[in-house]
Design a protein around this motif. Structure first.
Motif, PDB file in Angstrom:
ATOM      1  N   TYR A  36       0.844  -1.190   0.000  1.00  0.00           N
ATOM      2  CA  TYR A  36       0.000   0.000   0.000  1.00  0.00           C
ATOM      3  C   TYR A  36       0.883   1.245   0.000  1.00  0.00           C
ATOM      4  O   TYR A  36       1.985   1.237   0.549  1.00  0.00           O
ATOM      5  CB  TYR A  36      -0.894   0.047   1.245  1.00  0.00           C
ATOM      6  CG  TYR A  36      -1.819  -1.120   1.374  1.00  0.00           C
ATOM      7  CD1 TYR A  36      -1.398  -2.299   1.971  1.00  0.00           C
ATOM      8  CD2 TYR A  36      -3.116  -1.064   0.880  1.00  0.00           C
ATOM      9  CE1 TYR A  36      -2.232  -3.396   2.074  1.00  0.00           C
ATOM     10  CE2 TYR A  36      -3.971  -2.156   0.984  1.00  0.00           C
ATOM     11  CZ  TYR A  36      -3.516  -3.312   1.584  1.00  0.00           C
ATOM     12  OH  TYR A  36      -4.350  -4.391   1.681  1.00  0.00           O
ATOM     13  N   GLN A  38       0.710   5.333   1.152  1.00  0.00           N
ATOM     14  CA  GLN A  38      -0.056   6.305   1.921  1.00  0.00           C
ATOM     15  C   GLN A  38       0.637   7.667   1.875  1.00  0.00           C
ATOM     16  O   GLN A  38       1.801   7.777   2.252  1.00  0.00           O
ATOM     17  CB  GLN A  38      -0.245   5.874   3.375  1.00  0.00           C
ATOM     18  CG  GLN A  38      -1.181   6.801   4.145  1.00  0.00           C
ATOM     19  CD  GLN A  38      -1.397   6.367   5.585  1.00  0.00           C
ATOM     20  OE1 GLN A  38      -0.518   5.809   6.229  1.00  0.00           O
ATOM     21  NE2 GLN A  38      -2.609   6.619   6.093  1.00  0.00           N
ATOM     22  N   PRO A  44      -4.626   4.869   2.934  1.00  0.00           N
ATOM     23  CA  PRO A  44      -3.746   4.037   2.100  1.00  0.00           C
ATOM     24  C   PRO A  44      -4.419   3.678   0.780  1.00  0.00           C
ATOM     25  O   PRO A  44      -5.645   3.693   0.663  1.00  0.00           O
ATOM     26  CB  PRO A  44      -3.518   2.791   2.967  1.00  0.00           C
ATOM     27  CG  PRO A  44      -3.781   3.241   4.362  1.00  0.00           C
ATOM     28  CD  PRO A  44      -4.873   4.249   4.247  1.00  0.00           C
ATOM     29  N   TYR A  87       3.575   0.501   2.884  1.00  0.00           N
ATOM     30  CA  TYR A  87       3.364  -0.576   3.847  1.00  0.00           C
ATOM     31  C   TYR A  87       3.163  -1.898   3.121  1.00  0.00           C
ATOM     32  O   TYR A  87       2.483  -1.950   2.089  1.00  0.00           O
ATOM     33  CB  TYR A  87       2.105  -0.320   4.696  1.00  0.00           C
ATOM     34  CG  TYR A  87       2.183   0.878   5.598  1.00  0.00           C
ATOM     35  CD1 TYR A  87       1.674   2.110   5.203  1.00  0.00           C
ATOM     36  CD2 TYR A  87       2.756   0.777   6.872  1.00  0.00           C
ATOM     37  CE1 TYR A  87       1.737   3.211   6.040  1.00  0.00           C
ATOM     38  CE2 TYR A  87       2.826   1.882   7.714  1.00  0.00           C
ATOM     39  CZ  TYR A  87       2.310   3.093   7.291  1.00  0.00           C
ATOM     40  OH  TYR A  87       2.372   4.191   8.119  1.00  0.00           O
ATOM     41  N   GLN A  89       1.625  -5.880   3.779  1.00  0.00           N
ATOM     42  CA  GLN A  89       0.608  -6.540   4.617  1.00  0.00           C
ATOM     43  C   GLN A  89       0.495  -7.994   4.204  1.00  0.00           C
ATOM     44  O   GLN A  89       0.380  -8.300   3.015  1.00  0.00           O
ATOM     45  CB  GLN A  89      -0.745  -5.863   4.450  1.00  0.00           C
ATOM     46  CG  GLN A  89      -1.892  -6.518   5.223  1.00  0.00           C
ATOM     47  CD  GLN A  89      -3.084  -6.888   4.352  1.00  0.00           C
ATOM     48  OE1 GLN A  89      -3.336  -6.267   3.314  1.00  0.00           O
ATOM     49  NE2 GLN A  89      -3.832  -7.895   4.759  1.00  0.00           N
ATOM     50  N   LEU A  97      -4.588 -10.015  10.647  1.00  0.00           N
ATOM     51  CA  LEU A  97      -3.899  -9.502   9.477  1.00  0.00           C
ATOM     52  C   LEU A  97      -2.843  -8.527   9.988  1.00  0.00           C
ATOM     53  O   LEU A  97      -3.116  -7.757  10.899  1.00  0.00           O
ATOM     54  CB  LEU A  97      -4.894  -8.784   8.563  1.00  0.00           C
ATOM     55  CG  LEU A  97      -6.040  -9.666   8.037  1.00  0.00           C
ATOM     56  CD1 LEU A  97      -7.146  -8.793   7.447  1.00  0.00           C
ATOM     57  CD2 LEU A  97      -5.520 -10.663   7.022  1.00  0.00           C
ATOM     58  N   PHE A  99       0.555  -5.748   9.282  1.00  0.00           N
ATOM     59  CA  PHE A  99       1.273  -4.831   8.416  1.00  0.00           C
ATOM     60  C   PHE A  99       2.720  -4.688   8.882  1.00  0.00           C
ATOM     61  O   PHE A  99       3.018  -4.863  10.082  1.00  0.00           O
ATOM     62  CB  PHE A  99       0.643  -3.438   8.488  1.00  0.00           C
ATOM     63  CG  PHE A  99      -0.739  -3.322   7.905  1.00  0.00           C
ATOM     64  CD1 PHE A  99      -1.853  -3.568   8.694  1.00  0.00           C
ATOM     65  CD2 PHE A  99      -0.929  -2.937   6.587  1.00  0.00           C
ATOM     66  CE1 PHE A  99      -3.142  -3.443   8.177  1.00  0.00           C
ATOM     67  CE2 PHE A  99      -2.203  -2.804   6.052  1.00  0.00           C
ATOM     68  CZ  PHE A  99      -3.305  -3.066   6.861  1.00  0.00           C
ATOM     69  N   GLY A 101       5.969  -2.037   9.440  1.00  0.00           N
ATOM     70  CA  GLY A 101       6.028  -0.724  10.070  1.00  0.00           C
ATOM     71  C   GLY A 101       6.112   0.446   9.101  1.00  0.00           C
ATOM     72  O   GLY A 101       5.999   1.598   9.520  1.00  0.00           O
TER      73      GLY A 101
END
Lengths: 108, 120
Positions: A36, A38, A44, A87, A89, A97, A99, A101
């Motif tokens: 993702y 952001q 995101p 990120y 995930q 779930l 992610f 950092g």
């Protein structure tokens, strides 16, 4: 719980150059890995799923690779709009779930 | 227009309750699992909860289990997060997010976020 670790925490790259971001899982997640993007003040946005499949509308300069525990997001020829936090995930083993950092991609 | 719009955020005292809402539009709501994901100020993303298409299954992160409840009203195309006994560490922007497809457990559509501040 699968722990996702991203490196580096911050990456400084010049526009037009290539950026390589890493994500490591504490145990195998097969190819069940998403990336993702952001930007500040925004939600995101899904870039990559299945470790290497671009989501709808994502430019071809974004590519993902890897399987098991080691994954890479590559952005070729960075554009100004690409500077953001990224990120990874995992969705192989849940709940939860989890992610990573995040990696902040900043302009050099 | 395909979108998710959260509401209900604000300041809540520790131990009080707050309910977040997320209104969906532009897509067939009943065809998607729905999630809540949160982000503490200056921090990364944390998955909170998921609810099944018909609301008959739900799962939570350990950090909120027993305190938060996810629910949905398919007649209103809305998903909720009831926050009971909130703590200071629950302070975050709460995003509702649509599951990508087929119970994939990744997120392809996000709301704009609702800021919840837990403070006395």
């Amino acid at each position: 719980e699968i722990v996702m670790t991203q490196s580096p925490a911050t990456l400084s790259v010049s526009p037009g150059e290539r950026a390589t971001l890493s994500c490591r899982a504490s145990q195998s997640v097969s190819s069940n890995l998403a990336w993702y993007q952001q930007k500040p003040g925004q939600a995101p946005r899904l870039l990559i799923y299945g470790a290497s499949t671009r989501a709808t509308g994502i430019p071809a300069r974004f590519s993902g690779s890897g399987s098991g525990t080691e994954f890479t997001l590559t952005i070729s020829s960075l554009q100004s709009e690409d500077f953001a936090v990224y990120y990874c995930q995992q969705y192989n083993d849940w709940p939860p779930l989890t992610f990573g950092g995040g990696t902040k991609l900043e302009i050099k | 227009q395909v979108q998710l719009v959260e509401s209900g955020g604000g300041v809540v005292q520790p131990g009080r309750s707050l309910r977040l809402s997320c209104a969906a539009s532009g897509f067939t709501f009943t065809s998607f699992l729905m999630h809540w994901v949160r982000q503490a100020p200056g921090k990364g993303l944390e998955w909170v909860a998921v609810i099944w298409y018909d609301g008959n299954n739900e799962y939570y992160a350990d950090s909120v289990k027993g305190r938060f409840t996810i629910s949905r009203d398919n007649s209103r195309n809305t998903v909720y997060l009831q926050m009971s006994s909130p703590r200071a560490e629950d302070t975050a922007v709460y995003y509702c997010a649509r599951d990508h497809f087929g119970g994939s457990f990744r997120f392809d559509l996000w709301g704009q976020g609702a800021l919840v501040t837990v403070s006395s």
